[in-house]
Structures are given as C-alpha cells and as structure tokens.
Design a protein around this motif. Structure first.
Motif, PDB file in Angstrom:
ATOM      1  N   SER A  22       0.825  -1.207   0.000  1.00 23.94           N
ATOM      2  CA  SER A  22       0.000   0.000   0.000  1.00 23.94           C
ATOM      3  C   SER A  22       0.859   1.257   0.000  1.00 23.94           C
ATOM      4  O   SER A  22       0.533   2.252  -0.656  1.00 23.94           O
ATOM      5  CB  SER A  22      -0.925   0.015   1.219  1.00 23.94           C
ATOM      6  N   TYR A  23       1.969   1.215   0.750  1.00 22.26           N
ATOM      7  CA  TYR A  23       2.819   2.401   0.862  1.00 22.26           C
ATOM      8  C   TYR A  23       4.005   2.384  -0.102  1.00 22.26           C
ATOM      9  O   TYR A  23       4.782   3.325  -0.123  1.00 22.26           O
ATOM     10  CB  TYR A  23       3.291   2.559   2.306  1.00 22.26           C
ATOM     11  N   TRP A  24       4.103   1.335  -0.905  1.00 20.15           N
ATOM     12  CA  TRP A  24       5.127   1.294  -1.958  1.00 20.15           C
ATOM     13  C   TRP A  24       4.493   1.889  -3.211  1.00 20.15           C
ATOM     14  O   TRP A  24       4.302   1.232  -4.238  1.00 20.15           O
ATOM     15  CB  TRP A  24       5.562  -0.144  -2.196  1.00 20.15           C
ATOM     16  N   HIS A  25       4.179   3.189  -3.122  1.00 21.23           N
ATOM     17  CA  HIS A  25       3.283   3.822  -4.079  1.00 21.23           C
ATOM     18  C   HIS A  25       3.745   3.726  -5.514  1.00 21.23           C
ATOM     19  O   HIS A  25       2.961   3.385  -6.408  1.00 21.23           O
ATOM     20  CB  HIS A  25       3.088   5.297  -3.697  1.00 21.23           C
ATOM     21  N   ASN A  26       5.000   4.071  -5.777  1.00 24.34           N
ATOM     22  CA  ASN A  26       5.452   4.107  -7.172  1.00 24.34           C
ATOM     23  C   ASN A  26       5.343   2.744  -7.831  1.00 24.34           C
ATOM     24  O   ASN A  26       4.982   2.619  -9.002  1.00 24.34           O
ATOM     25  CB  ASN A  26       6.889   4.641  -7.276  1.00 24.34           C
ATOM     26  N   ASP A  44      -9.514   2.027  -1.088  1.00 23.98           N
ATOM     27  CA  ASP A  44      -9.515   1.597   0.316  1.00 23.98           C
ATOM     28  C   ASP A  44      -8.106   1.642   0.903  1.00 23.98           C
ATOM     29  O   ASP A  44      -7.937   1.620   2.124  1.00 23.98           O
ATOM     30  CB  ASP A  44     -10.069   0.174   0.451  1.00 23.98           C
ATOM     31  N   PHE A  45      -7.119   1.683   0.031  1.00 26.56           N
ATOM     32  CA  PHE A  45      -5.733   1.674   0.479  1.00 26.56           C
ATOM     33  C   PHE A  45      -5.015   2.978   0.117  1.00 26.56           C
ATOM     34  O   PHE A  45      -3.791   3.040   0.031  1.00 26.56           O
ATOM     35  CB  PHE A  45      -4.999   0.462  -0.122  1.00 26.56           C
ATOM     36  N   GLY A  46      -5.809   4.025  -0.087  1.00 25.34           N
ATOM     37  CA  GLY A  46      -5.247   5.354  -0.299  1.00 25.34           C
ATOM     38  C   GLY A  46      -4.704   5.602  -1.683  1.00 25.34           C
ATOM     39  O   GLY A  46      -3.967   6.574  -1.898  1.00 25.34           O
ATOM     40  N   LEU A  47      -5.050   4.758  -2.639  1.00 18.49           N
ATOM     41  CA  LEU A  47      -4.554   4.928  -4.010  1.00 18.49           C
ATOM     42  C   LEU A  47      -5.686   5.435  -4.896  1.00 18.49           C
ATOM     43  O   LEU A  47      -6.650   4.721  -5.151  1.00 18.49           O
ATOM     44  CB  LEU A  47      -4.017   3.600  -4.551  1.00 18.49           C
ATOM     45  N   GLU A  48      -5.554   6.646  -5.349  1.00 19.35           N
ATOM     46  CA  GLU A  48      -6.557   7.243  -6.225  1.00 19.35           C
ATOM     47  C   GLU A  48      -5.988   7.299  -7.635  1.00 19.35           C
ATOM     48  O   GLU A  48      -5.134   8.121  -7.939  1.00 19.35           O
ATOM     49  CB  GLU A  48      -6.937   8.632  -5.717  1.00 19.35           C
TER      50      GLU A  48
END
Length: 314
Positions: free
Chosen positions: A85-89, A240-244
């Motif tokens: 979830s926080y490994w955005h790139n 749901d995991f902050g990825l738009e």
C-alpha cells in the motif's frame, strides 16, 4: 537533539547555505553572516501522513479461505498489505499495467479452468513486464528455459515464447493445472509456483502438514501467497488503500491485428511494409528475439500488429 533530528538539521543547513551563496552570487552581493541555525530550527518538519491499515474480516484465495484466526497468518498478511500500500510508485504501475494485460490473461485462465485469482501471480512475478530473474526465468510468468520447453514453448536464438503474453500464459496454466492435480489445493498450487512442486511436496512430507498455512518455509515462499493476497486486495479496491488512480491514467490494452508469416523474413523491412516500425513490432511481439526470422517449410508464425489507426509509426 536526537541523532535523526541532528542529521536532518545538518542536511537542511547545507541546503540553505548553498541557496544563500547562490542567491548572493547571482546578485553580486557579499555573503552576509546570518544565524542559519536559528533559521533551520524554526522551520516546521513535515511527515508523510501514514496510517495503519485495517485488515479484512475474511479473505480468500481462489475460493479457499485464509485462516486469519491464526496470529502469524494475520500478521503476515498485515505486513504485505502495508508494504504494498505504501510502496506507491511500484503499486501504481502494477495497477496501470494490469489494466492493459488482465484482459489478455483472464480469458485464458478461464479456458483452462484456472481460478481468476492466479492473474495476480503474474503481477507479483514480473509486474507484467518482460523482466529476467537472477535464475534466468523470463517473461510475465517468469518461466525457466527448461520448464518452458517442457511446457511446449519454442525457445531458440530467434524466438523465445516465454515472452509471448498468450503462449506463456497457456504454458503457466498447464503447470498450474498439473500442480492442482497433485496437491488438490489452489493455495498450495500458488506456493508451488514459487518453490516448485517437488519442493512443496518435500516440505509437506517432512513437516507432516497438509496445507500452506501450517508450513515453515523459506522467506520467499513464506511471503509469496500473502503478497498475492495483498495485491489482490489493493487492485480490487485501490481507494480503500489510499490509491486514487484516474481511469484515464491507466494503460489501455493494445488493439491488435494479425498477420501470418510463412517465409523467412527481415523483420525491419517487414515492419516498414506493415506501416509501422521495428520498435513497435518488438513491443507487440516481445517473443521475437532477433531482427531476422527463419521459418522452416510448412511452419508459420502469427505476428501481432497494431491496427492501422493505432500504428505507432511517425
């Protein structure tokens, strides 16, 4: 002052010093001594707004429930959900490529009777890029040379069908189906894709276990199914995991037309004759290794090409 805050202070101080010198140099003014320490320490420090992620009440892989009542199982899923979830790139590009390639993979899985969740194996194996592992496994499904040949893929100096998005998926399906005949559990099938069927059977026999979640395994295989589960959750419900993700930012599927080659061909000239270029030909056919294609009598290859309106030739 803590060590971490001191390190941050030093870094900011160096940056401010550089900017002050540069600014004064541009204006041909002598550098004025200033209380840079006070300037830096008075700057607010901002942090990424990171929050812990709630776990689902229940989750399954290919219809098989994950036993979240087992503490270490719950924690392993928790870890992979947070990492991805926080490994955005990385995760954002997984979502973009999934939009292009899942429409190719999904009907093949269905045709071979493989649960749809297995498309996430390809996603974590390669990120749906034609990468090569340190062990020499290649393509979306990370297939080794010997395994690829056993599964009917052509691999030589001109052609490597492990890079073929359709044929490699068919080969993976053959492996997965054979593995299910052996284990009778799709979760064990997924784990065996990482460890190998023999390795999984040896672990089951040695530890007198009958399922993946009761096994003590090497770190990679121990994480493997949980990585699949985490990516499944994120891809199915990214917000749901902050990825738009703006739908217009997703990579569209390629729009194909097909041609059959029955004679040996210079692929650079062939591409030009098809109103495209060699680069585009390779993008649509990554399984073509060389710029020449030798074709034996009574043999042929089906070439994927962009539809005329989508031609990338400029």
């Amino acid at each position: 002052m803590s060590e971490s805050r001191f390190s941050l202070y030093v870094s900011i101080l160096a940056l401010v010093t550089f900017l002050v010198i540069a600014f004064n140099g541009m204006n041909n003014k002598p550098l004025q001594q200033s209380n840079l320490e006070e300037m830096v320490l008075n700057q607010p420090i901002s942090f990424i707004n990171a929050k812990s992620i709630p776990l689902p009440d229940k989750i399954d892989f290919a219809g098989e429930q994950v036993p979240l009542d087992i503490p270490d199982v719950k924690e392993r899923l928790d870890k992979e959900l947070h990492i991805n979830s926080y490994w955005h790139n990385n995760t954002i590009f997984l979502l973009k490529r999934a939009n292009r390639w899942f429409p190719v993979i999904e009907p093949i899985l269905e045709e071979y009777g493989i649960p749809d969740d297995f498309k996430y194996l390809a996603l974590i194996e390669s990120g749906l890029e034609n990468v090569t592992s340190y062990a020499g496994a290649v393509g979306f499904w990370q297939i080794l040379k010997a395994t690829g040949k056993e599964l009917g893929l052509e691999i030589n100096r001109e052609v490597d069908e492990r890079y073929h998005p359709v044929l490699s998926t068919i080969a993976a399906c053959k492996y997965l189906k054979k593995s299910y005949e052996k284990f009778g559990s799709w979760t064990l099938v997924a784990a065996s894709y990482n460890r190998g069927m023999r390795g999984m059977q040896n672990a089951l026999d040695h530890q007198k276990a009958d399922n993946y979640y009761d096994l003590m395994l090497n770190e990679e295989t121990s994480r493997y199914v949980f990585r699949v589960l985490a990516i499944k959750q994120i891809v199915e419900s990214p917000t749901d995991f902050g990825l738009e993700i703006d739908d217009t930012h997703l990579y569209p599927p390629y729009s194909y037309r097909y041609d059959t080659l029955r004679n040996s061909t210079d692929l650079v000239e062939y591409a030009l004759s098809q109103n495209t270029n060699y680069k585009t030909l390779k993008l649509y056919n990554p399984w073509l290794i060389d710029d020449e294609l030798s074709i034996r009598i009574n043999n042929f290859y089906v070439i994927s090409l962009p539809k005329q309106k989508d031609s990338l030739k400029k």
